[in-house]
Design a protein around this motif. Structure first.
Motif, PDB file in Angstrom:
ATOM      1  N   LYS A  53      29.132   6.108 -50.867  1.00 23.12           N
ATOM      2  CA  LYS A  53      30.135   6.409 -50.133  1.00 23.12           C
ATOM      3  C   LYS A  53      31.564   6.515 -50.691  1.00 23.12           C
ATOM      4  O   LYS A  53      32.287   7.406 -50.545  1.00 23.12           O
ATOM      5  N   ALA A  54      31.728   5.640 -51.599  1.00 19.48           N
ATOM      6  CA  ALA A  54      33.022   5.469 -52.395  1.00 19.48           C
ATOM      7  C   ALA A  54      32.943   6.690 -53.438  1.00 19.48           C
ATOM      8  O   ALA A  54      33.839   7.317 -53.561  1.00 19.48           O
ATOM      9  N   ALA A  55      31.868   7.107 -53.850  1.00 17.65           N
ATOM     10  CA  ALA A  55      31.648   8.209 -54.803  1.00 17.65           C
ATOM     11  C   ALA A  55      32.086   9.648 -53.945  1.00 17.65           C
ATOM     12  O   ALA A  55      32.660  10.532 -54.497  1.00 17.65           O
ATOM     13  N   ALA A  56      31.409   9.962 -52.842  1.00 16.29           N
ATOM     14  CA  ALA A  56      31.559  10.739 -52.011  1.00 16.29           C
ATOM     15  C   ALA A  56      33.194  11.048 -51.683  1.00 16.29           C
ATOM     16  O   ALA A  56      33.664  12.175 -51.408  1.00 16.29           O
ATOM     17  N   GLU A  57      33.922  10.013 -51.424  1.00 17.74           N
ATOM     18  CA  GLU A  57      35.338  10.226 -51.178  1.00 17.74           C
ATOM     19  C   GLU A  57      36.234  10.353 -52.687  1.00 17.74           C
ATOM     20  O   GLU A  57      37.296  10.390 -52.242  1.00 17.74           O
ATOM     21  N   GLY A  58      35.571  10.056 -53.709  1.00 22.92           N
ATOM     22  CA  GLY A  58      36.446  10.290 -55.051  1.00 22.92           C
ATOM     23  C   GLY A  58      36.530  11.591 -55.411  1.00 22.92           C
ATOM     24  O   GLY A  58      36.132  12.710 -54.881  1.00 22.92           O
ATOM     25  N   THR A  59      36.939  11.596 -56.662  1.00 28.14           N
ATOM     26  CA  THR A  59      37.149  13.003 -57.455  1.00 28.14           C
ATOM     27  C   THR A  59      36.064  13.172 -58.479  1.00 28.14           C
ATOM     28  O   THR A  59      36.142  12.011 -59.262  1.00 28.14           O
ATOM     29  N   GLU A  60      35.236  14.178 -58.264  1.00 26.13           N
ATOM     30  CA  GLU A  60      34.004  14.052 -59.216  1.00 26.13           C
ATOM     31  C   GLU A  60      34.894  14.802 -60.573  1.00 26.13           C
ATOM     32  O   GLU A  60      35.150  15.865 -60.487  1.00 26.13           O
ATOM     33  N   ILE A  61      34.518  13.952 -61.692  1.00 26.94           N
ATOM     34  CA  ILE A  61      34.737  14.658 -62.947  1.00 26.94           C
ATOM     35  C   ILE A  61      33.528  15.177 -63.523  1.00 26.94           C
ATOM     36  O   ILE A  61      33.682  16.319 -63.940  1.00 26.94           O
ATOM     37  N   LEU A  62      32.539  14.639 -63.698  1.00 24.15           N
ATOM     38  CA  LEU A  62      31.126  15.179 -64.139  1.00 24.15           C
ATOM     39  C   LEU A  62      30.095  14.973 -63.243  1.00 24.15           C
ATOM     40  O   LEU A  62      29.914  14.147 -62.444  1.00 24.15           O
ATOM     41  N   SER A  63      29.121  16.084 -63.386  1.00 21.41           N
ATOM     42  CA  SER A  63      27.904  16.073 -62.432  1.00 21.41           C
ATOM     43  C   SER A  63      26.861  16.409 -63.053  1.00 21.41           C
ATOM     44  O   SER A  63      26.677  17.516 -63.427  1.00 21.41           O
ATOM     45  N   ASN A  64      25.648  15.445 -63.447  1.00 17.80           N
ATOM     46  CA  ASN A  64      24.541  15.698 -64.128  1.00 17.80           C
ATOM     47  C   ASN A  64      24.765  16.302 -65.480  1.00 17.80           C
ATOM     48  O   ASN A  64      24.150  17.339 -65.737  1.00 17.80           O
ATOM     49  N   ALA A  65      25.671  15.867 -66.021  1.00 23.16           N
ATOM     50  CA  ALA A  65      26.076  16.470 -67.578  1.00 23.16           C
ATOM     51  C   ALA A  65      25.323  15.798 -68.682  1.00 23.16           C
ATOM     52  O   ALA A  65      24.888  14.548 -68.509  1.00 23.16           O
ATOM     53  N   LYS A  66      25.130  16.301 -69.752  1.00 27.81           N
ATOM     54  CA  LYS A  66      24.742  15.495 -71.069  1.00 27.81           C
ATOM     55  C   LYS A  66      25.942  15.263 -72.016  1.00 27.81           C
ATOM     56  O   LYS A  66      26.526  16.278 -72.511  1.00 27.81           O
ATOM     57  N   LEU A  67      26.083  14.092 -72.359  1.00 27.42           N
ATOM     58  CA  LEU A  67      26.819  13.843 -73.418  1.00 27.42           C
ATOM     59  C   LEU A  67      26.317  13.724 -74.541  1.00 27.42           C
ATOM     60  O   LEU A  67      25.528  12.584 -74.806  1.00 27.42           O
ATOM     61  N   ARG A  68      26.299  14.552 -75.640  1.00 25.70           N
ATOM     62  CA  ARG A  68      25.691  14.318 -77.008  1.00 25.70           C
ATOM     63  C   ARG A  68      26.695  14.463 -77.988  1.00 25.70           C
ATOM     64  O   ARG A  68      27.449  15.349 -78.042  1.00 25.70           O
ATOM     65  N   LEU A  69      26.880  13.212 -78.799  1.00 29.59           N
ATOM     66  CA  LEU A  69      27.804  13.193 -79.889  1.00 29.59           C
ATOM     67  C   LEU A  69      26.994  12.850 -81.010  1.00 29.59           C
ATOM     68  O   LEU A  69      26.236  11.819 -80.954  1.00 29.59           O
ATOM     69  N   LYS A  70      26.893  13.718 -82.178  1.00 34.99           N
ATOM     70  CA  LYS A  70      26.312  13.553 -83.491  1.00 34.99           C
ATOM     71  C   LYS A  70      27.188  12.680 -84.391  1.00 34.99           C
ATOM     72  O   LYS A  70      28.263  12.760 -84.458  1.00 34.99           O
ATOM     73  N   ALA A  71      26.298  11.691 -85.267  1.00 36.85           N
ATOM     74  CA  ALA A  71      27.018  11.155 -85.968  1.00 36.85           C
ATOM     75  C   ALA A  71      27.884  11.734 -87.097  1.00 36.85           C
ATOM     76  O   ALA A  71      27.431  12.573 -87.577  1.00 36.85           O
TER      77      ALA A  71
END
Length: 773
Positions: A53-71
């Motif tokens: 419920k808290a998430a539903a009332e907040g501001t969504e920044i990312l949704s089902n994203a992939k965070l991939r950082l190479k060394a």
């Protein structure tokens, strides 16, 4: 994969997927997180409510994203102000994202909180306090921040005093107290880990937490144990353990090791503009800009796996920017270079440092190998290619449909079932095979490889990417001056501040500006470059007629056109707006502009005329249109108070305060600070062709080249626009456009014939000398 959810105390809700396999030796310089969701809620929204419920009332920044950082790679995180870049960086740095090992060393420079009362008040009050005089120096602060030296020294002092004490139980007491403090820190990490996980891994983490809580309770009980209950064997063993721990701690602050760290710290501080004298000042006495530099030095000095820099160039001059640019480039020569994640509005800086782009768009993360100009060019080429492909297929499809229609008509007319079946078969094949003929890599499209899963068609639809609604800034036409003449002129102006050693006698200090002659005519483009402390802001204040400080002395002549409307953007404008927002908590951008225009209209009605007359016709719709054109639309302008706006949004508000007056001259002192790259590009494009005059002070080379020198690189404009601008910038009757770049150094103003590039080359030479190349 297991779904994981976390809620931090800062109202950042994070969920992601994590592999169920245990990795023995993870590469701490890499991140590979799938299904990442980040939502920001207010304290009121998240309190007492379930996560969903808290998430539903907040501001969504990312949704089902992939965070991939190479060394070892260097990423530039790009997106507009307010999209959540700083929230993502904070979630990584605080390891709120499950899947980031606690052992990962993350060093972060967070964006300065402009207008933070605590920062400003501390800087103002601590300089006169005994705490400031007795506090750590800048060098000591940076070394301690990077190495936790003070914490180690406190533990050494505690153990050393206990070991040298005449009380035989003192080493045991000190050891147990220190051990309990460390266990409590570890308990915090385990508690966080348990809250971040769910499912089988969550159950395992909670079991580990419960077991460790028992150990902490036992350690606390031992810490309170009476002397009579301690056996001689325990006393001897723990006394020896305390001595061993003391020896290990002393190795961490061994003089030769600390001397090497201090040497590196001095080099970093010198590169960021600190003189030897400034390094010995107390850290608490520094102003906000210098504090940011010291925080940047501490981040660069730390041994880290992931280095996060959020707007590191905000308070640096060009010498510091180029030094930082070369320092970050040199990290790749390390045996294990850290992974860099950078946010910067300075295109030249970001393009020279970063190898990849991380684009936060539509609540998703996309990646591009190359710099921002290459990304924009690739997007334009892809759009053109897909447009041509779609047009060709639509033409082919129309031809085939006409053929099918004719075959059906002839088959029905002649009762030819074969022709009817053939036409229907072609229609089915047309519907099933229309779409992409090539894959993302440019090769031939193969169904099972390039379109896995069940779909209604055997081809992916050709989707031409739509251009985003870009930032567009429209500058109002300047007023008619009625009679010719320069707008502003300085003739042989010399300016001195009062001596700090004798304020009462107003003894003059060495001149800050010496024999300055400068003329600003209509349609001129003037850029003023120089290092921090060279006197640029002092020169600007003279141009705009700001009252001089008490005790200062000024000679020479300053002349202003009697009908000049001047718009002055101060480098401290954001801090001033934030202070205004704190003084009036309910004040919004729209309310501020309405109040100012109403006051101006009242003055005009009373016979003031001049600038006030420009406000006579402005109402709420016009003000909303102005704010919206600058990136403060709708409720953001009318409902969100100033104190809650970001730095970039406050810049837009200040620009609106200047533009409603329809100025004929804009004097901009570091206007690009806090703006995202799209807004900087839009402002640059608008100022290039605006009919008014512009005086720019900025360390952003790309911005100055565009506004003052008229450069068009990286804007992606067509040839027709270029021809139009050539005519726009050409000689007109009585209105030539002068483009001049000046350098201010040692109080003297000189013309740079080679423009921005000449100044940049000079800074490059100084940086090479500074780095010993």
């Amino acid at each position: 994969m297991t779904s994981i959810t976390a809620e931090s105390v800062s109202t950042i809700l994070v969920s992601c997927k994590q592999t169920r396999f245990h990795i023995e030796s993870p590469n701490y310089r890499e991140l590979d997180i799938e299904g990442l969701n980040i939502t920001v809620t207010s304290g009121a929204a998240g309190k007492g409510k379930g996560k969903g419920k808290a998430a539903a009332e907040g501001t969504e920044i990312l949704s089902n994203a992939k965070l991939r950082l190479k060394a070892g790679s260097r990423y530039a995180l790009v997106r507009r102000n307010g999209s959540g870049k700083s929230t993502l960086l904070r979630a990584i740095a605080e390891k709120l994202i499950p899947g980031i090992p606690e052992q990962t060393r993350v060093s972060i420079l967070q964006q300065t909180r402009i207008g933070d009362a605590d920062t400003d008040d501390l800087a103002a009050s601590s300089s006169s306090s005994s705490a400031a005089r007795d506090g750590p120096t800048v060098l000591e602060y940076v070394v301690d921040k990077a190495t936790a030296k003070s914490e180690v020294e406190q533990e050494i002092n505690s153990l050393s005093a206990a070991v040298n004490s005449a009380d035989p139980y003192s080493p045991l007491r000190a050891l147990r107290k220190l051990r309990l403090e460390r266990m409590q820190k570890r308990l915090f990490v385990l508690d966080k880990d348990a809250r971040l996980r769910s499912g089988a891994r969550g159950l395992q983490a909670r079991k580990a937490l419960v077991e460790y809580e028992k150990l902490v309770a036992q350690a606390a009980a031992l810490n309170e144990q009476s002397t009579e209950d301690i056996s001689a064997e325990t006393l001897q063993a723990e006394t020896q353990e305390a001595a061993d721990m003391l020896a290990d701690l002393q190795l961490q602050v061994e003089p030769s090791r600390m001397a090497d760290i201090e040497s590196r710290a001095k080099k970093i501080l010198a590169g960021l503009g600190f003189t030897d004298a400034y390094m010995t000042k107390t850290a608490a006495s520094l102003s906000g800009g210098w504090r940011m530099r010291s925080a940047l030095a501490a981040a660069l000095l730390q041994e880290t796996d992931i280095l996060i820099l959020d707007e590191p160039t905000n308070f640096l001059d060009l010498l510091g920017i180029i030094w930082l640019q070369r320092h970050l480039q040199s990290l790749e020569d390390l045996p294990a270079p850290p992974t860099l994640l950078l946010v910067s509005h300075d295109r030249d800086f970001a393009s020279s440092v970063c190898t990849d782009l991380l684009i936060l768009k539509d609540k998703d993360l996309t990646y591009f190998h190359g710099d921002l100009p290459a990304y924009e060019s690739a997007r334009a080429e892809k759009k053109l290619y897909l447009t041509k492909m779609k047009e060709a297929q639509e033409k082919q499809k129309a031809h085939m449909q006409e053929t099918i229609r004719q075959n059906l008509a002839q088959g029905r007319k002649n009762d030819d079932q074969n022709k009817i079946r053939q036409a229907k078969s072609r229609q089915k094949r047309l519907e099933n095979r229309a779409g992409m003929q090539v894959n993302e890599k440019g090769g031939r499209f193969k169904l099972n490889r390039d379109l896995a899963g069940y779909h209604y068609s055997a081809r992916a639809e050709i989707v031409v990417p739509q251009d985003e609604r870009g930032v567009s800034i429209a500058l109002p036409d300047p007023p008619d001056m009625r009679f010719p003449g320069s707008l502003l002129s300085l003739e042989k102006v010399t300016f001195r501040y009062a001596s700090a050693t004798s304020a009462t006698s107003a003894t003059a200090a060495p001149p800050t500006l010496q024999d300055i002659t400068l003329t600003v005519s209509p349609r001129d483009r003037i850029g003023i470059l120089g290092l921090n402390g060279a006197g640029k802001s002092t020169l600007i204040r003279l141009l705009v007629g700001a009252p001089p400080p008490p005790g200062s002395r000024q000679t020479g002549t300053v002349t202003t056109h009697p009908r000049l409307r001047l718009g002055y953007y101060s480098q401290h404008a954001v801090e001033q707006l934030q202070a205004l927002g704190r003084a009036e908590p309910a004040l919004t951008a729209l309310a501020l502009l309405a109040r100012e225009t109403a006051a101006a209209a009242a003055a005009s009605a009373a016979g003031g005329g001049g600038v006030e007359a420009a406000a006579a016709d402005l109402g709420e719709p016009a003000l909303r249109g102005l704010l919206g054109s600058l990136g403060l639309p709708g409720r953001l302008a009318s409902d969100v108070p100033l104190r809650r706006l970001s730095g970039g949004q406050l810049v837009r508000c200040e620009l609106a305060r200047l533009l409603w007056r329809r100025p004929g001259l804009l004097v901009l002192d570091e206007v690009t600070t806090h703006l995202d790259y799209e807004t900087v590009a839009a402002l640059r494009a608008a100022l290039r062709v605006w009919e008014g005059a512009v005086v720019v002070v900025s360390h952003d080379r790309w911005f100055v080249r565009g506004v003052v020198e008229g450069a068009r690189d990286d804007e992606g404009d067509g040839e027709e626009d270029g021809e139009e601008d050539e005519e726009e910038d050409g000689e007109r009757e009585g209105a030539p456009r002068r483009r001049t770049v000046y350098k201010l150094a040692s109080g003297k103003l000189s013309v740079l014939e080679g423009g921005v590039q000449q100044f940049e080359e000079g800074m490059e030479r100084r940086v090479r000398k500074l780095m010993g190349d």
